[in-house]
Design a protein around this motif. Structure first.
Motif, PDB file in Angstrom:
ATOM      1  N   ALA A 101      -6.217  34.806-144.873  1.00 41.48           N
ATOM      2  CA  ALA A 101      -5.020  35.410-145.431  1.00 41.48           C
ATOM      3  C   ALA A 101      -4.846  35.626-146.313  1.00 41.48           C
ATOM      4  N   SER A 138       2.015  30.759-151.052  1.00 44.02           N
ATOM      5  CA  SER A 138       1.683  30.710-149.355  1.00 44.02           C
ATOM      6  C   SER A 138       2.504  31.552-148.881  1.00 44.02           C
ATOM      7  N   ASP A 139       2.782  31.680-147.132  1.00 42.81           N
ATOM      8  CA  ASP A 139       3.650  32.388-146.417  1.00 42.81           C
ATOM      9  C   ASP A 139       4.065  30.602-146.204  1.00 42.81           C
ATOM     10  N   ARG A 141       6.563  31.321-143.569  1.00 46.82           N
ATOM     11  CA  ARG A 141       6.813  31.076-141.949  1.00 46.82           C
ATOM     12  C   ARG A 141       5.323  30.683-141.390  1.00 46.82           C
ATOM     13  N   THR A 142       4.044  30.543-141.644  1.00 47.22           N
ATOM     14  CA  THR A 142       3.203  30.395-141.313  1.00 47.22           C
ATOM     15  C   THR A 142       2.032  29.305-141.850  1.00 47.22           C
ATOM     16  N   GLY A 143       2.049  29.176-143.326  1.00 50.28           N
ATOM     17  CA  GLY A 143       1.419  28.100-144.232  1.00 50.28           C
ATOM     18  C   GLY A 143       0.372  29.065-144.697  1.00 50.28           C
ATOM     19  N   ASP A 144      -0.071  30.010-143.961  1.00 46.57           N
ATOM     20  CA  ASP A 144      -0.951  31.120-144.928  1.00 46.57           C
ATOM     21  C   ASP A 144      -1.386  31.201-146.321  1.00 46.57           C
TER      22      ASP A 144
END
Length: 168
Positions: A101, A138-139, A141-144
Motif C-alpha cells: 500500500a 501508516s493509515d 483506519r486500515t493499518g496499511d
C-alpha cells in the motif's frame, strides 16, 4: 535437474542455467525498499537446504525480498523416475505475490525529510549528534503501511544512505 546438478561429474556435457526476474509495478526510485535477490549466503546455506532449497537457488538477500522470502518463493515440482518413466512425486506452486500500500510520493518525501532532519540535528551544537533515523507512516483506519524508511549517515559523514536491511 537438481539430481543431475549434484551429480554433474557422472553426466559429462550436462549443463543448465537458471534465471530469476521479479516484476515490480513501481519505478526504480523505491527499489531499495523492495530489496534484491542473490545467491544463498554461505553462512545460511544449511538453513536454506533444510527448508528444501537447492544450493544454487536465488533468495531474497535484503529488504522486503528477504523479509518475505518464505511467501515469495515457490515450491519446486518434484518428479521421480522409475524404469525410465517420469512420475509426479509432489506438485509445486508459484510463490505468492506481495501487495503493498506504499505511496511512492510519500515514501520519497519521508526519505528526504529523514535525511534533512539528521543533517539539521547534527549541525546544531546544542543537540546530541545522531547517525540514523527511522519512520513508519501508516493509515490508522486500515493499518496499511504508506511509507517506511530508515536513513543512516555513512561513517565518512554527511552522505546519507538508505538502510532498511534487517540483517545489518
Amino acid at each position: 535437474i537438481s539430481y543431475l546438478a549434484e551429480h554433474s561429474n557422472d553426466f559429462p556435457g550436462f549443463s543448465y542455467d537458471t534465471e530469476w526476474d521479479r516484476v515490480y509495478n513501481e519505478t526504480d526510485d523505491i527499489k531499495k525498499l523492495y530489496g534484491s535477490l542473490g545467491d544463498i549466503p554461505e553462512q545460511k546455506l544449511d538453513t536454506y537446504i533444510a527448508k528444501g532449497y537447492q544450493a544454487d537457488d536465488e533468495v531474497g538477500v535484503s529488504g522486503l525480498e528477504y523479509q518475505y522470502e518464505n511467501e515469495l518463493s515457490g515450491i519446486d515440482t518434484q518428479y521421480e523416475y522409475q524404469s525410465g518413466t517420469k512420475q509426479l512425486r509432489a506438485e509445486g506452486r508459484k510463490g505468492y505475490g506481495l501487495k503493498l500500500a506504499l505511496d511512492t510520493d510519500l515514501q520519497k518525501f519521508v526519505e528526504a525529510e529523514l535525511t534533512k532532519r539528521i543533517t539539521d540535528v547534527n549541525k546544531d551544537p546544542q543537540r546530541t549528534a545522531m547517525d540514523q533515523m527511522h519512520m513508519i507512516v501508516s493509515d490508522p483506519r486500515t493499518g496499511d503501511i504508506l511509507a517506511i524508511a530508515a536513513m543512516k549517515e555513512n561513517n565518512s559523514g554527511g552522505e546519507m544512505k538508505y538502510w532498511n536491511d534487517i540483517q545489518s
